[in-house]
Write an enzyme that holds these catalytic residues in place. Structure first.
Site: not given
Length: 170
Positions: A5-7
């Site tokens: 994810t880019c979280s």
């Protein structure tokens, strides 16, 4: 399989990985790939985190007020435990209320026990997982002028538990 994810939210990252490991048992392992790409600055996955609900940080599922349990799952926390046991169920059956809104056997409304009904009256210690989530990788922007990324690499070791009709739905 790679989960990325880019979280930086552990509920979207480590909690998802932990639930996959719990559901798959020994049929899947989390692979340590920290030796790959040695110039890539990374941090290990988290073993503990809190969950934010409204303006409250919750350390454990047992801190979740009864009226919020429909929207907050045990799997969002490091241990993934619901903390419901037989004594809790028998108490609920006898008084009709969850035990976390009762005080010394005298059931009361949560708002009568606390000035703020969103704040649990019995706050627990922060949970820590025993799963090897440190094998996950967190890449944070300020370490090397990049975007934020979370990466977990799974390896299937054997057939997944349950029958072939069972599958995860996301």
């Amino acid at each position: 399989m790679v989960y990325s994810t880019c979280s930086m939210n552990p509920v979207e990252n480590e909690a998802v990985v932990a639930e996959v490991l719990r559901r798959c048992g020994e049929s899947v392992e989390l692979v340590d790939v920290s030796s790959e790409l040695p110039q890539l600055v990374r941090r290990p996955g988290l073993k503990k985190w809190k969950v934010q609900d409204k303006n409250v940080w919750l350390a454990s599922y047992k801190d979740v007020p009864t009226f919020r349990r429909a929207g907050i799952n045990p799997s969002m926390f490091p241990s993934g435990k619901s903390y419901m046991d037989a004594s809790d169920n028998s108490h609920e059956a006898s008084c009709g209320k969850m035990p976390d809104i009762c005080s010394n056997g005298n059931c009361e409304k949560r708002s009568e026990l606390s000035e703020d009904p969103l704040v649990p009256t019995d706050v627990s210690e922060e949970e820590v997982t025993t799963l090897p989530l440190e094998r996950c990788m967190r890449i944070v922007p300020h370490d090397q002028n990049t975007g934020a990324f979370f990466i977990a690499v799974f390896q299937k070791l054997s057939s997944l538990p349950g029958n072939s009709k069972n599958h995860f739905s996301y």
